[in-house]
Design a protein around this motif. Structure first.
Motif, PDB file in Angstrom:
ATOM      1  N   HIS A 138      -6.463  19.066  16.115  1.00 16.32           N
ATOM      2  CA  HIS A 138      -5.817  17.957  15.422  1.00 16.32           C
ATOM      3  C   HIS A 138      -6.858  17.163  14.651  1.00 16.32           C
ATOM      4  CE1 HIS A 138      -7.084  15.404  18.952  1.00 16.32           C
ATOM      5  NE2 HIS A 138      -7.221  14.488  17.995  1.00 16.32           N
ATOM      6  N   ALA A 139      -6.406  16.523  13.586  1.00 16.96           N
ATOM      7  CA  ALA A 139      -7.256  15.613  12.825  1.00 16.96           C
ATOM      8  C   ALA A 139      -7.052  14.213  13.374  1.00 16.96           C
ATOM      9  CB  ALA A 139      -6.895  15.665  11.344  1.00 16.96           C
ATOM     10  N   MET A 140      -8.128  13.475  13.542  1.00 15.37           N
ATOM     11  CA  MET A 140      -8.023  12.131  14.092  1.00 15.37           C
ATOM     12  C   MET A 140      -7.152  11.254  13.199  1.00 15.37           C
ATOM     13  SD  MET A 140     -11.033   9.422  15.145  1.00 15.37           S
ATOM     14  CE  MET A 140     -11.373   8.854  13.469  1.00 15.37           C
ATOM     15  N   PRO A 141      -6.127  10.609  13.752  1.00 19.40           N
ATOM     16  CA  PRO A 141      -5.295   9.708  12.957  1.00 19.40           C
ATOM     17  C   PRO A 141      -6.142   8.598  12.333  1.00 19.40           C
ATOM     18  CG  PRO A 141      -4.251  10.191  15.059  1.00 19.40           C
ATOM     19  CD  PRO A 141      -5.641  10.741  15.134  1.00 19.40           C
ATOM     20  N   ALA A 142      -5.688   8.095  11.196  1.00 17.77           N
ATOM     21  CA  ALA A 142      -6.448   7.073  10.479  1.00 17.77           C
ATOM     22  C   ALA A 142      -6.635   5.812  11.317  1.00 17.77           C
ATOM     23  CB  ALA A 142      -5.760   6.743   9.164  1.00 17.77           C
ATOM     24  N   GLU A 143      -5.657   5.465  12.116  1.00 14.18           N
ATOM     25  CA  GLU A 143      -5.714   4.259  12.940  1.00 14.18           C
ATOM     26  C   GLU A 143      -5.496   4.616  14.402  1.00 14.18           C
ATOM     27  OE1 GLU A 143      -6.550   1.356  11.799  1.00 14.18           O
ATOM     28  OE2 GLU A 143      -6.542   1.971   9.689  1.00 14.18           O
ATOM     29  N   PRO A 144      -6.042   3.828  15.310  1.00 15.66           N
ATOM     30  CA  PRO A 144      -5.772   4.078  16.738  1.00 15.66           C
ATOM     31  C   PRO A 144      -4.300   3.847  17.037  1.00 15.66           C
ATOM     32  CG  PRO A 144      -6.859   1.964  16.469  1.00 15.66           C
ATOM     33  CD  PRO A 144      -6.900   2.635  15.128  1.00 15.66           C
ATOM     34  N   SER A 145      -3.806   4.475  18.070  1.00 21.75           N
ATOM     35  CA  SER A 145      -2.420   4.238  18.474  1.00 21.75           C
ATOM     36  C   SER A 145      -2.247   2.776  18.884  1.00 21.75           C
ATOM     37  CB  SER A 145      -2.050   5.140  19.651  1.00 21.75           C
ATOM     38  OG  SER A 145      -2.720   4.723  20.836  1.00 21.75           O
ATOM     39  N   GLU A 146      -1.011   2.336  18.918  1.00 23.40           N
ATOM     40  CA  GLU A 146      -0.737   0.958  19.317  1.00 23.40           C
ATOM     41  C   GLU A 146      -1.301   0.667  20.705  1.00 23.40           C
ATOM     42  OE1 GLU A 146       3.242  -1.192  18.638  1.00 23.40           O
ATOM     43  OE2 GLU A 146       3.339  -0.647  20.770  1.00 23.40           O
ATOM     44  N   SER A 147      -1.145   1.628  21.615  1.00 23.50           N
ATOM     45  CA  SER A 147      -1.614   1.433  22.987  1.00 23.50           C
ATOM     46  C   SER A 147      -3.131   1.381  23.071  1.00 23.50           C
ATOM     47  CB  SER A 147      -1.079   2.550  23.893  1.00 23.50           C
ATOM     48  OG  SER A 147       0.337   2.539  23.912  1.00 23.50           O
ATOM     49  N   LEU A 148      -3.805   2.263  22.329  1.00 24.77           N
ATOM     50  CA  LEU A 148      -5.266   2.273  22.379  1.00 24.77           C
ATOM     51  C   LEU A 148      -5.845   1.044  21.690  1.00 24.77           C
ATOM     52  CD1 LEU A 148      -7.486   4.034  23.561  1.00 24.77           C
ATOM     53  CD2 LEU A 148      -7.759   5.103  21.328  1.00 24.77           C
ATOM     54  N   TYR A 179      -7.659  12.893  25.847  1.00 27.00           N
ATOM     55  CA  TYR A 179      -7.547  12.711  24.398  1.00 27.00           C
ATOM     56  C   TYR A 179      -7.985  11.306  24.016  1.00 27.00           C
ATOM     57  CZ  TYR A 179      -4.964  17.056  23.490  1.00 27.00           C
ATOM     58  OH  TYR A 179      -4.598  18.380  23.337  1.00 27.00           O
ATOM     59  N   GLY A 180      -7.540  10.323  24.803  1.00 24.91           N
ATOM     60  CA  GLY A 180      -7.909   8.944  24.518  1.00 24.91           C
ATOM     61  C   GLY A 180      -9.402   8.705  24.615  1.00 24.91           C
ATOM     62  N   THR A 181     -10.035   9.343  25.592  1.00 20.87           N
ATOM     63  CA  THR A 181     -11.482   9.181  25.769  1.00 20.87           C
ATOM     64  C   THR A 181     -12.243   9.758  24.580  1.00 20.87           C
ATOM     65  OG1 THR A 181     -11.188   9.307  28.172  1.00 20.87           O
ATOM     66  CG2 THR A 181     -13.415   9.610  27.321  1.00 20.87           C
ATOM     67  N   TRP A 182     -11.852  10.958  24.128  1.00 23.37           N
ATOM     68  CA  TRP A 182     -12.484  11.529  22.934  1.00 23.37           C
ATOM     69  C   TRP A 182     -12.243  10.631  21.719  1.00 23.37           C
ATOM     70  CZ3 TRP A 182     -16.108  14.907  23.403  1.00 23.37           C
ATOM     71  CH2 TRP A 182     -16.051  15.955  24.324  1.00 23.37           C
ATOM     72  N   ASP A 183     -11.049  10.072  21.617  1.00 25.22           N
ATOM     73  CA  ASP A 183     -10.712   9.232  20.461  1.00 25.22           C
ATOM     74  C   ASP A 183     -11.572   7.970  20.425  1.00 25.22           C
ATOM     75  OD1 ASP A 183      -8.662   9.412  18.261  1.00 25.22           O
ATOM     76  OD2 ASP A 183      -8.238   7.364  18.920  1.00 25.22           O
ATOM     77  N   ILE A 184     -11.831   7.399  21.599  1.00 23.72           N
ATOM     78  CA  ILE A 184     -12.697   6.220  21.669  1.00 23.72           C
ATOM     79  C   ILE A 184     -14.107   6.572  21.208  1.00 23.72           C
ATOM     80  CG2 ILE A 184     -13.828   4.600  23.250  1.00 23.72           C
ATOM     81  CD1 ILE A 184     -11.244   4.630  24.912  1.00 23.72           C
ATOM     82  N   LEU A 185     -14.611   7.706  21.663  1.00 27.00           N
ATOM     83  CA  LEU A 185     -15.951   8.143  21.249  1.00 27.00           C
ATOM     84  C   LEU A 185     -16.025   8.288  19.736  1.00 27.00           C
ATOM     85  CD1 LEU A 185     -16.585  10.844  24.010  1.00 27.00           C
ATOM     86  CD2 LEU A 185     -17.945   8.777  23.674  1.00 27.00           C
ATOM     87  N   GLN A 186     -14.966   8.808  19.145  1.00 25.98           N
ATOM     88  CA  GLN A 186     -14.942   9.039  17.706  1.00 25.98           C
ATOM     89  C   GLN A 186     -14.827   7.732  16.917  1.00 25.98           C
ATOM     90  OE1 GLN A 186     -12.519  13.249  18.421  1.00 25.98           O
ATOM     91  NE2 GLN A 186     -11.532  11.594  17.324  1.00 25.98           N
ATOM     92  N   ARG A 187     -13.981   6.833  17.380  1.00 22.20           N
ATOM     93  CA  ARG A 187     -13.710   5.599  16.637  1.00 22.20           C
ATOM     94  C   ARG A 187     -14.769   4.523  16.854  1.00 22.20           C
ATOM     95  NH1 ARG A 187      -8.698   5.765  14.495  1.00 22.20           N
ATOM     96  NH2 ARG A 187      -7.276   7.305  15.431  1.00 22.20           N
ATOM     97  N   LYS A 188     -15.269   4.456  18.074  1.00 23.26           N
ATOM     98  CA  LYS A 188     -16.228   3.417  18.423  1.00 23.26           C
ATOM     99  C   LYS A 188     -17.426   4.055  19.140  1.00 23.26           C
ATOM    100  CE  LYS A 188     -12.924  -0.417  18.737  1.00 23.26           C
ATOM    101  NZ  LYS A 188     -13.533  -1.256  17.689  1.00 23.26           N
ATOM    102  N   PRO A 189     -18.233   4.815  18.415  1.00 18.94           N
ATOM    103  CA  PRO A 189     -19.338   5.549  19.056  1.00 18.94           C
ATOM    104  C   PRO A 189     -20.362   4.651  19.732  1.00 18.94           C
ATOM    105  CG  PRO A 189     -19.527   5.615  16.661  1.00 18.94           C
ATOM    106  CD  PRO A 189     -18.168   5.057  16.964  1.00 18.94           C
ATOM    107  N   GLU A 190     -20.365   3.369  19.374  1.00 17.25           N
ATOM    108  CA  GLU A 190     -21.330   2.439  19.964  1.00 17.25           C
ATOM    109  C   GLU A 190     -20.814   1.797  21.248  1.00 17.25           C
ATOM    110  OE1 GLU A 190     -18.295  -0.011  18.160  1.00 17.25           O
ATOM    111  OE2 GLU A 190     -19.315   1.801  17.456  1.00 17.25           O
ATOM    112  N   LEU A 191     -19.561   2.019  21.587  1.00 11.74           N
ATOM    113  CA  LEU A 191     -18.943   1.295  22.694  1.00 11.74           C
ATOM    114  C   LEU A 191     -19.361   1.794  24.074  1.00 11.74           C
ATOM    115  CD1 LEU A 191     -16.888  -0.880  23.572  1.00 11.74           C
ATOM    116  CD2 LEU A 191     -15.120   0.907  23.465  1.00 11.74           C
ATOM    117  N   LEU A 192     -19.295   3.093  24.289  1.00 12.59           N
ATOM    118  CA  LEU A 192     -19.482   3.644  25.630  1.00 12.59           C
ATOM    119  C   LEU A 192     -20.909   4.116  25.882  1.00 12.59           C
ATOM    120  CD1 LEU A 192     -16.220   5.787  25.929  1.00 12.59           C
ATOM    121  CD2 LEU A 192     -16.607   3.439  26.730  1.00 12.59           C
ATOM    122  N   ALA A 193     -21.366   3.875  27.105  1.00 13.00           N
ATOM    123  CA  ALA A 193     -22.674   4.378  27.523  1.00 13.00           C
ATOM    124  C   ALA A 193     -22.573   5.839  27.939  1.00 13.00           C
ATOM    125  CB  ALA A 193     -23.212   3.549  28.680  1.00 13.00           C
ATOM    126  N   ALA A 194     -21.391   6.272  28.343  1.00  9.33           N
ATOM    127  CA  ALA A 194     -21.154   7.657  28.740  1.00  9.33           C
ATOM    128  C   ALA A 194     -19.654   7.861  28.871  1.00  9.33           C
ATOM    129  CB  ALA A 194     -21.844   7.987  30.059  1.00  9.33           C
TER     130      ALA A 194
END
Length: 278
Positions: A138-148, A179-194
């Motif tokens: 899948h291609a990452m949606p332009a915006e995060p889902s409402e829940s994320l 899926y949500g965890t990968w999406d966070i890494l993609q959208r906010k690469p600076e957020l998570l330490a791991a």
């Protein structure tokens, strides 16, 4: 005789203390909630986002945590964001802890790694990432889902409310939460330490952005709900751009690759050892 006993029996019960009959006081909502190991250790909370939408979540505080006025000398704790799978969606604010809740609440683990754990519950019919789970890519949606998007706001709010170590924010998610965890890494690469995405998938095109983030992904080789190639493709993409992810594929295991992952202490030893560099 039967009539007399029935007429006298029920008025007699009415005179007894209600506490002797707790089942009679249980409302339908409580009765519908599943019994979840460790749920009693999590505080039930709600967060209202900037869009007015409400996200229910559970919060586990570090063992022996005492709220104190914020100061430079206040101890800070890591925070784990846990994203559940599709089967745990709803609004009962407990179902999201069916898988993993007991592990996070385990006293030995809490003593070894005092941490905040936040477990939001995705509403029914919503997704952490609005993409089909059975697709090969899948291609990452332009915006995060409402829940994320609400999860991102919630994390900001919790960091203001509690002494959270911003260099030790971790993401763990299974299936839909993977899926949500990968999406966070993609959208906010600076957020998570791991991050530890379990039987999920992402968009390999964004691997370069988070190649420096430690990732340990998990999947079952016989997973027919989410194809193992979804994890394999993400790992391959990270390695291709210089990342050093870890990948564990359980031979002969189906969709439930989270149980062996959560039950393995090495998972937690690895996760809590990670820290963002200055």
């Amino acid at each position: 005789m039967l009539t007399f006993r029935r007429c006298c029996y029920f008025p007699f019960l009415a005179l007894l203390p209600a506490a002797l009959f707790p089942m009679a006081q249980m409302n339908a909502e409580d009765a519908a909630k599943p019994a979840v190991a460790g749920a009693d250790k999590f505080e039930a909370r709600e967060f209202t986002g900037s869009n007015g939408k409400v996200l229910k979540y559970r919060l586990l505080k570090p063992i022996d945590f005492e709220a104190k006025p914020k100061g430079d000398d206040q101890q800070k704790y890591p925070l784990v964001l846990f994203l559940h799978g599709a089967g745990e969606r709803g609004d009962d604010n407990v179902r999201q802890l069916i898988h993993g809740g007991g592990n996070f609440a385990d006293e030995a683990l809490r003593k070894r790694y005092p941490t905040f754990v936040v477990a939001p519950q995705c509403p029914e019919e919503k997704k952490w990432v609005e993409v089909p789970w059975d697709a090969q890519e899948h291609a990452m949606p332009a915006e995060p889902s409402e829940s994320l998007a609400l999860v991102f706001e919630l994390l900001e709010s919790l960091q203001k409310e509690f002494p959270v170590d911003e260099s030790r924010l971790y993401g763990v998610g299974l299936s839909m939460g993977g899926y949500g965890t990968w999406d966070i890494l993609q959208r906010k690469p600076e957020l998570l330490a791991a991050a530890a995405p379990i039987c999920g998938g992402g968009d390999p095109a964004y691997a370069d952005g988070f190649k420096a983030t430690p990732v340990w992904a998990f999947h079952g080789s016989e997973d027919f709900a989410v194809a193992p190639r979804r994890s394999r493709d993400m790992i391959a993409a990270l390695k291709a751009v210089g990342g050093r992810p870890i990948y564990t594929e359980y031979e002969g295991v189906g969709h439930n690759s989270w149980t062996p992952t959560f039950d393995n202490r090495q998972t937690w030893d690895w996760l809590f050892a990670q820290r963002k560099s200055e």
